[in-house]
Enzyme design. Structure first.
Site, mmCIF file in Angstrom:
data_model
loop_
_atom_site.group_PDB
_atom_site.id
_atom_site.type_symbol
_atom_site.label_atom_id
_atom_site.label_comp_id
_atom_site.label_asym_id
_atom_site.label_seq_id
_atom_site.Cartn_x
_atom_site.Cartn_y
_atom_site.Cartn_z
ATOM 1 N N ARG A 196 85.670 8.495 109.721
ATOM 2 C CA ARG A 196 84.744 9.437 109.084
ATOM 3 C C ARG A 196 83.808 8.731 108.104
ATOM 4 O O ARG A 196 82.657 9.133 107.946
ATOM 5 C CB ARG A 196 85.516 10.544 108.357
ATOM 6 C CG ARG A 196 85.993 11.601 109.337
ATOM 7 C CD ARG A 196 86.718 12.720 108.640
ATOM 8 N NE ARG A 196 86.840 13.859 109.533
ATOM 9 C CZ ARG A 196 87.754 14.809 109.399
ATOM 10 N NH1 ARG A 196 88.621 14.767 108.403
ATOM 11 N NH2 ARG A 196 87.801 15.816 110.244
ATOM 12 N N LYS A 224 99.587 23.885 116.446
ATOM 13 C CA LYS A 224 99.711 25.338 116.271
ATOM 14 C C LYS A 224 98.894 26.137 117.269
ATOM 15 O O LYS A 224 97.671 26.068 117.284
ATOM 16 C CB LYS A 224 99.278 25.727 114.851
ATOM 17 C CG LYS A 224 100.289 25.322 113.800
ATOM 18 C CD LYS A 224 99.854 25.752 112.417
ATOM 19 C CE LYS A 224 100.024 27.260 112.216
ATOM 20 N NZ LYS A 224 99.533 27.668 110.886
ATOM 21 N N GLY A 247 90.300 15.854 114.161
ATOM 22 C CA GLY A 247 90.650 14.683 113.370
ATOM 23 C C GLY A 247 91.788 13.885 113.979
ATOM 24 O O GLY A 247 91.704 12.659 114.123
ATOM 25 N N GLY A 297 88.268 21.779 113.122
ATOM 26 C CA GLY A 297 88.084 23.210 112.908
ATOM 27 C C GLY A 297 86.635 23.630 113.124
ATOM 28 O O GLY A 297 86.352 24.657 113.741
#
Ligand code: ADP
Ligand code: MG
Length: 402
Positions: free
Chosen positions: A41, A206, A356, A380
């Site tokens: 990043r 998740k 990520g 996200g």
């Protein structure tokens, strides 16, 4: 949406630019001194930084790191990031002693044309992430007082209505950084008329995080391959026992409905790598999905699944992959992610990796980054974009009047 290159063409010499970047890198704290384990990043933020420096701007970089509790916490200091940024830029990047107080003012006052300073973690200020517009606004006022212009290059944060992402943009003339522009360009190609077959691969932990994107993408894709921890809720919905694997019981019904709606579009694993515990020297057992033993956890997809997913990917012309296929951080469970990452890299067409952990997996497994069309820095944010949601950080940049 105005871009940083337009801003530079208009002239930014001597002007103070508040640059929101995404420098939220993974840190290893185990030795007592935090070590950056993947600087992707930071490197992704360099093109915009360089463009501004070369044009003679005075660059004030703001970023978050981890999830501090709205107050200064040395464990989440941006100090290691300032050090790495200095190395990569080849110039000293001083770190302000605070986020928007006297330390920040002093750091900005010391800047000369072409210089860069870094503010301390924006999440040291509780107002940064506050739901209260006035609280965020007051912090944004302090940010805006530090600069003349605002550039947002923090693609990984554009889905957040935070003071340094959203509110400050309403207070200063603003533009999108090069990374944000590139990300938007690629994600738009995934949503508008993608070349077919279009295959999406989803994994990660998740299922509840990803159900909305599954729902939004099902009508648009030709195949949706599901691995990672989230596949077990789908397997449970098909009536399989999943042993001690990750299972979100409250999502089973939704998964069942999605499977019914999807017909043969959703492709699930056929075998899994199981172990008793999440350890680096785990004893592993590979089983079919209909025979996961009660005492074991499924921690990676098995070799037959890698082959099945590979076949699905082989003919694809557009691929989006988000979420590791297994617990790739531990050696016994890397093969599934490696296999899928390799198949995605081989795609003849546009291949995009988002997330990520997925991006970190590509680098950690030593797979050449150049083999992918694009590696997105925002997990996200890219998922919410693909869901078709309005992202506050982008909406505010599109508003030229402000
Ligand atoms: P990304 O950051 O790429 O969007 P996620 O954050 O959704 O990905 O998920 C990444 C995490 O999912 C990794 O830390 C990985 O260990 C975990 N994971 C993948 N498969 C499993 C599994 N079978 N059981 C538990 N965790 C898993
Ligand atoms: Mg993640």
């Amino acid at each position: 949406m105005r871009t940083v290159d337009e801003l530079v063409a208009e002239g930014v010499q001597g002007r103070r630019v508040f640059l929101r970047a995404d420098l939220n890198v993974p840190l290893d704290d185990s030795t007592g001194t935090p070590v950056i384990t993947d600087d992707g990043r930071i490197r992704a933020s360099l093109p915009t930084l360089q463009a501004l420096r070369e044009a003679g701007a005075r660059v004030v970089v703001a970023a978050h790191l981890g999830r501090p509790k709205g107050e200064p916490d040395p464990r989440y200091s941006l100090a290691p990031v300032a050090a790495r940024l200095s190395e990569l830029l080849g110039v000293d990047v001083p770190l302000a002693t605070d986020t928007a107080g006297s330390g920040a003012q002093a750091a900005v006052a010391a800047l000369e044309d072409g210089d860069v300073c870094l503010l301390e973690n924006v999440r040291f200020e509780a107002a940064e992430t506050s739901k209260d517009d006035d609280a965020r606004g007051a912090l944004a006022d302090r940010f805006a007082a530090l600069a003349d212009l605002y550039v947002d290059d923090a693609f990984g944060a554009v889905h957040r209505k935070h003071a340094s992402v959203y509110d400050v943009a309403t207070r200063l003339p603003h533009a999108a950084g090069r990374l944000v522009a590139t990300e938007l360009d690629v994600l738009t190609r995934l949503t508008e008329d993608p070349q077919r077959p279009y295959v999406v691969v989803l994994g990660g932990s998740k299922v509840s995080d990803k159900l909305a994107v599954i729902e939004a993408m099902l009508p648009k894709v030709d195949r949706l391959l599901v691995g990672g921890g989230m596949c077990f809720t789908f397997l449970a919905a098909q009536g399989h026992g999943v042993g001690g694997s990750l299972l979100e019981q409250d999502q089973v019904e939704t998964c069942r409905r999605l499977l019914a709606e999807a017909g043969d579009k959703i492709v699930l694993p056929v075998d899994v790598v199981c172990a008793e515990a999440l350890v680096a020297d785990a004893q592993v057992t590979v089983t079919g999905v209909d025979a996961i033993p009660d005492g074991l956890k499924g921690l990676d997809v098995g070799p037959r699944t890698v082959e099945l997913f590979g076949d699905q990917l082989a003919g694809a012309r557009t691929v989006f992959w988000n979420g590791p296929m297994g617990v790739f951080e531990l050696a016994p469970f890397t093969a599934g992610t490696r296999g899928v990452a390799t198949a995605v890299a081989a795609v003849d067409g546009l291949s995009v990796v988002g997330g990520g952990d997925s991006a970190a997996a590509v680098r950690q497994l030593g797979l050449p980054e150049d083999n992918y069309g694009h590696i997105s820095t925002g997990g996200g944010a890219s998922l919410e974009f693909l869901e078709g949601r309005e992202l506050p950080g982008l909406a505010v940049l599109s508003d030229r009047a402000a």
